[in-house]
Design a protein around this motif. Structure first.
Motif, PDB file in Angstrom:
ATOM      1  N   PRO A  84      -8.986  -2.237  -7.263  1.00 43.51           N
ATOM      2  CA  PRO A  84      -7.680  -1.849  -6.712  1.00 43.51           C
ATOM      3  C   PRO A  84      -7.709  -1.659  -5.198  1.00 43.51           C
ATOM      4  CG  PRO A  84      -8.651  -0.064  -8.006  1.00 43.51           C
ATOM      5  CD  PRO A  84      -9.482  -1.279  -8.270  1.00 43.51           C
ATOM      6  N   GLU A  85      -8.874  -1.356  -4.646  1.00 46.14           N
ATOM      7  CA  GLU A  85      -8.983  -1.162  -3.187  1.00 46.14           C
ATOM      8  C   GLU A  85      -8.648  -2.425  -2.401  1.00 46.14           C
ATOM      9  OE1 GLU A  85     -11.202   1.982  -5.256  1.00 46.14           O
ATOM     10  OE2 GLU A  85     -11.203  -0.225  -5.446  1.00 46.14           O
ATOM     11  N   ASN A  86      -8.684  -3.600  -3.057  1.00 47.94           N
ATOM     12  CA  ASN A  86      -8.338  -4.837  -2.354  1.00 47.94           C
ATOM     13  C   ASN A  86      -6.861  -4.917  -2.003  1.00 47.94           C
ATOM     14  OD1 ASN A  86     -11.001  -5.689  -2.749  1.00 47.94           O
ATOM     15  ND2 ASN A  86     -10.499  -6.693  -4.684  1.00 47.94           N
ATOM     16  N   VAL A  87      -6.024  -4.234  -2.785  1.00 46.27           N
ATOM     17  CA  VAL A  87      -4.573  -4.282  -2.572  1.00 46.27           C
ATOM     18  C   VAL A  87      -4.141  -3.326  -1.462  1.00 46.27           C
ATOM     19  CG1 VAL A  87      -2.329  -3.908  -3.696  1.00 46.27           C
ATOM     20  CG2 VAL A  87      -4.219  -4.937  -4.982  1.00 46.27           C
ATOM     21  N   SER A  88      -4.875  -2.243  -1.275  1.00 49.43           N
ATOM     22  CA  SER A  88      -4.444  -1.159  -0.389  1.00 49.43           C
ATOM     23  C   SER A  88      -4.284  -1.540   1.083  1.00 49.43           C
ATOM     24  CB  SER A  88      -5.396   0.029  -0.531  1.00 49.43           C
ATOM     25  OG  SER A  88      -5.393   0.511  -1.858  1.00 49.43           O
ATOM     26  N   PRO A  89      -5.122  -2.427   1.654  1.00 52.13           N
ATOM     27  CA  PRO A  89      -4.895  -2.763   3.068  1.00 52.13           C
ATOM     28  C   PRO A  89      -3.490  -3.294   3.348  1.00 52.13           C
ATOM     29  CG  PRO A  89      -7.078  -3.455   2.408  1.00 52.13           C
ATOM     30  CD  PRO A  89      -6.385  -3.007   1.151  1.00 52.13           C
TER      31      PRO A  89
ATOM     32  N   ALA B 203       6.775  -3.657  11.894  1.00 58.64           N
ATOM     33  CA  ALA B 203       8.160  -3.712  12.389  1.00 58.64           C
ATOM     34  C   ALA B 203       8.776  -5.091  12.167  1.00 58.64           C
ATOM     35  CB  ALA B 203       8.194  -3.366  13.871  1.00 58.64           C
ATOM     36  N   GLY B 204       9.982  -5.101  11.594  1.00 63.58           N
ATOM     37  CA  GLY B 204      10.708  -6.338  11.369  1.00 63.58           C
ATOM     38  C   GLY B 204      10.482  -6.971  10.013  1.00 63.58           C
ATOM     39  N   VAL B 205       9.551  -6.434   9.226  1.00 70.12           N
ATOM     40  CA  VAL B 205       9.271  -6.987   7.898  1.00 70.12           C
ATOM     41  C   VAL B 205       9.961  -6.119   6.856  1.00 70.12           C
ATOM     42  CG1 VAL B 205       7.489  -7.589   6.216  1.00 70.12           C
ATOM     43  CG2 VAL B 205       7.036  -7.862   8.675  1.00 70.12           C
ATOM     44  N   THR B 206      10.987  -6.642   6.209  1.00 69.59           N
ATOM     45  CA  THR B 206      11.710  -5.850   5.206  1.00 69.59           C
ATOM     46  C   THR B 206      12.380  -6.775   4.206  1.00 69.59           C
ATOM     47  OG1 THR B 206      13.208  -3.953   4.934  1.00 69.59           O
ATOM     48  CG2 THR B 206      13.918  -5.701   6.453  1.00 69.59           C
ATOM     49  N   GLY B 207      12.589  -6.259   3.001  1.00 69.51           N
ATOM     50  CA  GLY B 207      13.215  -7.051   1.954  1.00 69.51           C
ATOM     51  C   GLY B 207      12.325  -8.159   1.422  1.00 69.51           C
ATOM     52  N   ARG B 208      11.009  -7.986   1.536  1.00 68.86           N
ATOM     53  CA  ARG B 208      10.060  -9.010   1.111  1.00 68.86           C
ATOM     54  C   ARG B 208       9.247  -8.547  -0.100  1.00 68.86           C
ATOM     55  NH1 ARG B 208      10.428 -14.220   3.247  1.00 68.86           N
ATOM     56  NH2 ARG B 208      11.022 -14.109   5.453  1.00 68.86           N
ATOM     57  N   VAL B 209       8.740  -9.530  -0.832  1.00 69.57           N
ATOM     58  CA  VAL B 209       7.888  -9.272  -1.979  1.00 69.57           C
ATOM     59  C   VAL B 209       6.582 -10.029  -1.772  1.00 69.57           C
ATOM     60  CG1 VAL B 209       7.645  -9.476  -4.484  1.00 69.57           C
ATOM     61  CG2 VAL B 209       9.905  -9.054  -3.479  1.00 69.57           C
ATOM     62  N   PHE B 210       5.474  -9.330  -1.988  1.00 69.07           N
ATOM     63  CA  PHE B 210       4.155  -9.913  -1.761  1.00 69.07           C
ATOM     64  C   PHE B 210       3.304  -9.788  -3.026  1.00 69.07           C
ATOM     65  CE2 PHE B 210       5.719  -8.173   2.205  1.00 69.07           C
ATOM     66  CZ  PHE B 210       5.490  -9.182   3.134  1.00 69.07           C
ATOM     67  N   GLU B 211       2.681 -10.880  -3.429  1.00 69.57           N
ATOM     68  CA  GLU B 211       1.628 -10.789  -4.428  1.00 69.57           C
ATOM     69  C   GLU B 211       0.319 -10.492  -3.710  1.00 69.57           C
ATOM     70  OE1 GLU B 211       2.344 -13.138  -8.570  1.00 69.57           O
ATOM     71  OE2 GLU B 211       1.344 -14.242  -6.966  1.00 69.57           O
ATOM     72  N   ALA B 212      -0.490  -9.622  -4.309  1.00 68.75           N
ATOM     73  CA  ALA B 212      -1.788  -9.287  -3.720  1.00 68.75           C
ATOM     74  C   ALA B 212      -2.822  -9.227  -4.829  1.00 68.75           C
ATOM     75  CB  ALA B 212      -1.704  -7.950  -2.993  1.00 68.75           C
ATOM     76  N   GLU B 213      -3.892  -9.984  -4.659  1.00 68.55           N
ATOM     77  CA  GLU B 213      -4.961 -10.013  -5.650  1.00 68.55           C
ATOM     78  C   GLU B 213      -6.254 -10.397  -4.950  1.00 68.55           C
ATOM     79  OE1 GLU B 213      -6.489 -12.679  -9.464  1.00 68.55           O
ATOM     80  OE2 GLU B 213      -4.360 -12.707  -8.912  1.00 68.55           O
ATOM     81  N   GLY B 214      -7.283  -9.579  -5.097  1.00 67.95           N
ATOM     82  CA  GLY B 214      -8.560  -9.880  -4.460  1.00 67.95           C
ATOM     83  C   GLY B 214      -8.379 -10.030  -2.963  1.00 67.95           C
ATOM     84  N   GLY B 215      -8.757 -11.187  -2.442  1.00 73.06           N
ATOM     85  CA  GLY B 215      -8.580 -11.463  -1.016  1.00 73.06           C
ATOM     86  C   GLY B 215      -7.364 -12.305  -0.711  1.00 73.06           C
ATOM     87  N   ARG B 216      -6.442 -12.424  -1.677  1.00 78.52           N
ATOM     88  CA  ARG B 216      -5.276 -13.310  -1.515  1.00 78.52           C
ATOM     89  C   ARG B 216      -3.992 -12.503  -1.343  1.00 78.52           C
ATOM     90  NH1 ARG B 216      -1.585 -15.060  -5.172  1.00 78.52           N
ATOM     91  NH2 ARG B 216      -2.806 -14.217  -6.917  1.00 78.52           N
ATOM     92  N   ILE B 217      -3.177 -12.898  -0.370  1.00 79.13           N
ATOM     93  CA  ILE B 217      -1.832 -12.344  -0.163  1.00 79.13           C
ATOM     94  C   ILE B 217      -0.849 -13.516  -0.182  1.00 79.13           C
ATOM     95  CG2 ILE B 217      -0.269 -11.162   1.433  1.00 79.13           C
ATOM     96  CD1 ILE B 217      -2.731  -9.687   2.535  1.00 79.13           C
ATOM     97  N   THR B 218       0.213 -13.393  -0.973  1.00 76.32           N
ATOM     98  CA  THR B 218       1.212 -14.457  -1.087  1.00 76.32           C
ATOM     99  C   THR B 218       2.595 -13.882  -0.855  1.00 76.32           C
ATOM    100  OG1 THR B 218      -0.151 -15.591  -2.747  1.00 76.32           O
ATOM    101  CG2 THR B 218       2.171 -16.240  -2.596  1.00 76.32           C
ATOM    102  N   VAL B 219       3.381 -14.538  -0.012  1.00 74.49           N
ATOM    103  CA  VAL B 219       4.783 -14.176   0.144  1.00 74.49           C
ATOM    104  C   VAL B 219       5.564 -14.852  -0.972  1.00 74.49           C
ATOM    105  CG1 VAL B 219       6.819 -14.262   1.632  1.00 74.49           C
ATOM    106  CG2 VAL B 219       4.541 -14.000   2.650  1.00 74.49           C
ATOM    107  N   MET B 220       6.212 -14.050  -1.815  1.00 76.19           N
ATOM    108  CA  MET B 220       7.007 -14.602  -2.901  1.00 76.19           C
ATOM    109  C   MET B 220       8.409 -14.922  -2.393  1.00 76.19           C
ATOM    110  SD  MET B 220       4.635 -14.577  -5.047  1.00 76.19           S
ATOM    111  CE  MET B 220       5.479 -15.154  -6.534  1.00 76.19           C
TER     112      MET B 220
END
Length: 310
Positions: free
Chosen positions: A232-237, A248-265
């Motif tokens: 679970p510590e991989n998601v926290s950063p 600042a300026g990032v709002t209304g977004r959804v992100f997948e986070a798993e391991g070392g991967r971040i995806t903008v949905m």
């Protein structure tokens, strides 16, 4: 010279922070200089009472590491519990900067076996448990703005791949997590005027709720590939960054986070369309839909599904 702490001076509330993802988030925020309100009702995996006090335990972990934290064990799916959560931050630290909604539990059943109590219980803790803390925090931030003290407030909501794609045997959980996505979009639009940014994550990690699904994948300690992709510590950063002023300026977004991967949905977007300019007959509508589906991108498979979809 060490890098500046990303959340120095910020006050962060994390719900469901006694274990799993919430605990990892609370520890990560504290490590970045935040003063943390650690909320956890202290219940079992299915939401039944548990004599343990995980909020106090995590609070002590933070303090032992040199951080600042206070525990809150109220039920944030009630009006009083959510209000007292915000009051705890204000009474202890005089401000509130970030709300991380994370609390939840499971009562998995196939739809034909899913009774009303299991439906209501899961929607209560996930969906109402997001709405009520958000509502009370937003009221505080609106008051601050009207008093001439506009905040740089942040909200991070917790959805799931089940909310994005559905999950067999989890109709209640999938519906609640999909509802959180809708709530996130509305809150981001409504609260922007008060200096509040609202985003959501759909994490995949090994917690009490997913330990049967996500086994430990870490290589042997000391080996070149020693990385536990499901920790679970991989998601926290990502959560810490979304909860900081740096996003600042990032709002209304959804992100997948798993391991070392971040995806903008990217969510629902209009696909192939047809407009007759008049009323269709049922047969015409069906023939047209067949043609549109042939041009459309196939949706992601529902987790656990064995059959396909059109």
């Amino acid at each position: 010279m060490s890098a500046p702490l990303l959340c120095e001076g910020r006050v962060v509330v994390v719900t469901g922070a006694g274990r799993g993802l919430g605990r990892a988030h609370a520890l990560a925020f504290a490590a970045q200089g935040a003063r943390v309100v650690v909320n956890d009702l202290g219940v079992g995996l299915d939401g039944t009472p548990d004599p343990d006090s995980p909020a106090a335990r995590v609070t002590e972990e933070i303090r032992a590491a040199g951080g600042t934290a206070v525990a809150h064990d109220g039920d944030i799916a009630t009006t009083e519990g959510a209000a007292s959560l915000v009051r705890t931050a204000l009474d202890a630290y005089g401000r509130l900067d970030t709300l991380v909604n994370n609390a939840g539990f499971l009562r998995d059943r196939m739809l034909v076996n899913l009774d009303e109590d299991d439906w209501d219980a899961v929607l209560r803790v996930h969906l109402r448990g997001h709405f009520l803390p958000l509502r009370h925090a937003a009221a505080h931030w609106r008051a601050e703005t009207k008093a001439g003290r506009p905040p740089r407030a942040r909200v991070v909501n917790t959805s799931s791949g089940a909310g994005l794609s559905g999950s067999v045997g989890q109709g209640n959980y999938s519906a609640a997590k999909a509802g959180i996505l809708g709530l996130t979009l509305v809150a981001a639009a409504e609260l922007a005027r008060y200096g509040v940014q609202v985003n959501a994550i759909a994490p995949a990690a090994r917690t009490r709720m997913t330990e049967r699904t996500f086994a430990q994948t870490m290589a042997a300690p000391g080996s070149p590939g020693a990385f536990d992709a499901m920790a679970p510590e991989n998601v926290s950063p990502l959560v810490v960054w979304l909860g900081s002023a740096a996003c600042a300026g990032v709002t209304g977004r959804v992100f997948e986070a798993e391991g070392g991967r971040i995806t903008v949905m990217e969510g629902w977007r209009p696909g192939p369309t047809a407009d007759k300019g008049a009323r269709w007959t049922p047969a015409q509508a069906g023939e047209t839909v067949r043609g549109l589906l042939a041009e459309a991108v196939r949706p992601a498979a529902v987790y656990g599904a064995t059959g396909g979809v059109l």
